[in-house]
Design a protein around this motif. Structure first.
Motif, PDB file in Angstrom:
ATOM      1  N   ASP A  38       0.846  -1.190   0.000  1.00  0.00           N
ATOM      2  CA  ASP A  38       0.000   0.000   0.000  1.00  0.00           C
ATOM      3  C   ASP A  38       0.880   1.238   0.000  1.00  0.00           C
ATOM      4  O   ASP A  38       1.571   1.536   0.980  1.00  0.00           O
ATOM      5  N   LYS A  39       0.887   1.979  -1.119  1.00  0.00           N
ATOM      6  CA  LYS A  39       1.771   3.145  -1.250  1.00  0.00           C
ATOM      7  C   LYS A  39       1.398   4.259  -0.269  1.00  0.00           C
ATOM      8  O   LYS A  39       2.227   5.084   0.096  1.00  0.00           O
ATOM      9  N   HIS A  40       0.149   4.308   0.148  1.00  0.00           N
ATOM     10  CA  HIS A  40      -0.288   5.361   1.078  1.00  0.00           C
ATOM     11  C   HIS A  40      -0.021   4.986   2.530  1.00  0.00           C
ATOM     12  O   HIS A  40       0.157   5.861   3.380  1.00  0.00           O
ATOM     13  N   ALA A  41      -0.014   3.711   2.834  1.00  0.00           N
ATOM     14  CA  ALA A  41       0.257   3.233   4.198  1.00  0.00           C
ATOM     15  C   ALA A  41       1.081   1.953   4.095  1.00  0.00           C
ATOM     16  O   ALA A  41       0.588   0.858   4.364  1.00  0.00           O
ATOM     17  N   PRO A  42       2.360   2.078   3.703  1.00  0.00           N
ATOM     18  CA  PRO A  42       3.171   0.901   3.381  1.00  0.00           C
ATOM     19  C   PRO A  42       3.419  -0.053   4.546  1.00  0.00           C
ATOM     20  O   PRO A  42       3.750  -1.217   4.333  1.00  0.00           O
ATOM     21  N   PHE A  43       3.251   0.427   5.776  1.00  0.00           N
ATOM     22  CA  PHE A  43       3.503  -0.429   6.935  1.00  0.00           C
ATOM     23  C   PHE A  43       2.217  -0.890   7.600  1.00  0.00           C
ATOM     24  O   PHE A  43       2.220  -1.347   8.743  1.00  0.00           O
TER      25      PHE A  43
ATOM     26  N   ALA B  50       9.486  -1.330   3.132  1.00  0.00           N
ATOM     27  CA  ALA B  50       8.159  -1.700   3.637  1.00  0.00           C
ATOM     28  C   ALA B  50       7.773  -3.070   3.101  1.00  0.00           C
ATOM     29  O   ALA B  50       8.151  -3.439   1.991  1.00  0.00           O
ATOM     30  N   PRO B  51       7.014  -3.824   3.892  1.00  0.00           N
ATOM     31  CA  PRO B  51       6.487  -3.502   5.221  1.00  0.00           C
ATOM     32  C   PRO B  51       7.414  -3.875   6.367  1.00  0.00           C
ATOM     33  O   PRO B  51       7.006  -3.837   7.530  1.00  0.00           O
ATOM     34  N   HIS B  52       8.644  -4.220   6.061  1.00  0.00           N
ATOM     35  CA  HIS B  52       9.619  -4.659   7.071  1.00  0.00           C
ATOM     36  C   HIS B  52      10.075  -3.459   7.910  1.00  0.00           C
ATOM     37  O   HIS B  52       9.756  -3.348   9.082  1.00  0.00           O
ATOM     38  N   GLY B  53      10.803  -2.568   7.293  1.00  0.00           N
ATOM     39  CA  GLY B  53      11.185  -1.315   7.930  1.00  0.00           C
ATOM     40  C   GLY B  53      12.274  -1.419   8.981  1.00  0.00           C
ATOM     41  O   GLY B  53      12.512  -2.471   9.561  1.00  0.00           O
ATOM     42  N   HIS B  54      12.945  -0.285   9.208  1.00  0.00           N
ATOM     43  CA  HIS B  54      14.008  -0.180  10.210  1.00  0.00           C
ATOM     44  C   HIS B  54      13.613   0.965  11.143  1.00  0.00           C
ATOM     45  O   HIS B  54      13.687   2.130  10.769  1.00  0.00           O
TER      46      HIS B  54
END
Length: 401
Positions: A36-41, A222-226
């Motif tokens: 989701d480009k608007h809420a990638p996480f 995303a959706p992993h993230g640091h």
């Protein structure tokens, strides 16, 4: 050392390669499109869960764990060529439940976790129901020296109170990330390497705040993230302590050995794919009257890349063999060497491939740019090159005392 792979490993390789061709490569773009480009996480691409189920059905699950009670019972030497194959795709390690930081965290729980901790956190990690993160690095200190860690873990009755800010807690952006292994000081007056402890902290505990997710060269992963995480008077049961007070540094060394070599194995896979992309590209592109493949400088890139990949693979296999036969502690020099060699090698190969692709190489139309950005972090993750070189030099100098 026997460099030939066993029949068991060859069978796993064939199975894994078939799976990559049938399911992984065709779905890499699908995975990216489903973020989701608007809420990638906010949610996980549906294709990931579909692929994980297929991997389970194929028996390609938890291959990283040498403990046959929990994993596939493969040695480090047997897992190395399989991990290399997974490293060819950014999404593959998670599909097989062999992705960092979960692999390292599961190994910590297997080695140092209590039965209660294993039941509550290890089991759902092994089945892929949840994910985890590792909170060690801090923004205000040089965290490559673990003695600098300032986050505090203080006993208060039947609880521990955690305070501090961590960042680059990879995986914490994932909505499935439920547990963090946090490293902090519990006794600043103790000997230097006995001041630190590691403790399990649920991410939904009061006082845990994910302040932001940090990009890597513009990639949010995303959706992993640091994530940068604030722990503000977070209270957890005393039973959440791993192994015991003052054991944090020892756990870190036990955790990072396998983790470092896994990164190296995957880096070799990424380099192999980059060389394949390079070779295919230069066969079909023409400049100045002849194919790029006929240009002397391109042939030199290809030759150097093959030489460097083979050298890195042999050193990785040697390190894995030593881990299996004499243990992680006696293999520490080889682990340090390969941690320097493999990411630097992969970056060279990727850079040549990007150059051969021209402007296309720095775009997201091909996996080269994102792969380069990801592997560049490995010159810092699990200890920067400089720390490993310092260790290698010290091991070498000891021979002459």
């Amino acid at each position: 050392m026997n460099f030939d792979y066993s029949d068991k490993v060859k069978a796993c390789q064939e199975k894994l390669l078939d799976f990559m061709e049938e399911y992984i490569y065709p779905n890499e773009k699908v995975y990216m499109e489903q973020i989701d480009k608007h809420a990638p996480f906010s949610k996980i691409p549906a294709i990931m869960e579909e692929l994980k189920e297929k991997a389970k059905q194929a028996g390609l699950w938890n291959l990283f764990l040498p403990d046959s009670e929990y994993g596939a019972g493969l040695t480090n030497s047997e897992y190395a060529p399989l991990c290399e194959i997974m490293g060819r795709s950014a999404i593959a390690p998670e599909v097989f439940n062999c992705a960092a930081p979960d692999t390292g965290n599961m190994e910590v729980l297997v080695r140092y976790g209590s039965e209660e901790q294993k039941e509550k956190w290890l089991k759902p990690l092994l089945t892929g129901e949840i994910r985890s993160c590792f909170s060690m690095t801090e923004p205000d200190v040089a965290s490559s020296d673990a003695r600098n860690i300032q986050a505090s873990i203080i006993r208060d009755g039947d609880e521990y109170v955690i305070n501090g800010t961590k960042w680059w807690s990879s995986g914490a952006g994932d909505p499935r990330c439920k547990i963090a292994i946090v490293m902090g000081k519990n006794d600043p007056a103790a000997p230097a390497y006995e001041q630190q402890s590691m403790i399990l902290v649920p991410l939904d505990a009061p006082g845990v705040t994910i302040k932001r997710v940090l990009p890597v060269f513009g990639y949010d992963h995303a959706p992993h993230g640091h994530a940068e995480i604030e722990y503000d008077n977070v209270r957890v049961p005393a039973a959440n302590m791993l192994w015991g007070e003052g054991k944090g540094f020892a756990i870190a060394q036990g955790r990072l050995g396998p983790g470092r070599i896994h990164h190296c194995m995957r880096s070799i896979g990424a380099a192999e794919r980059a060389l394949e992309e390079l070779c295919n590209r230069v066969q079909i592109r023409t400049a100045f009257g002849k194919r790029l493949a006929e240009q002397g400088v391109i042939q030199e890139w290809i030759a150097d890349s093959r030489i460097e990949i083979e050298q890195a693979r042999l050193l990785t296999l040697k390190a894995a063999y030593m881990m299996d036969t004499v243990g992680n502690k006696r293999a520490k020099a080889e682990i340090a060497m390969i941690k320097v060699v493999a990411p630097n090698m992969a970056l060279k190969v990727l850079d040549r491939a990007i150059q051969a692709f021209g402007a296309a190489g720095v775009s997201d139309d091909f996996p080269l740019a994102s792969s380069w950005a990801n592997i560049r972090t490995l010159r810092l993750a699990d200890g920067p090159d400089e720390v490993h070189r310092r260790a290698i030099a010290r091991y070498e100098l000891k021979k002459y005392r």
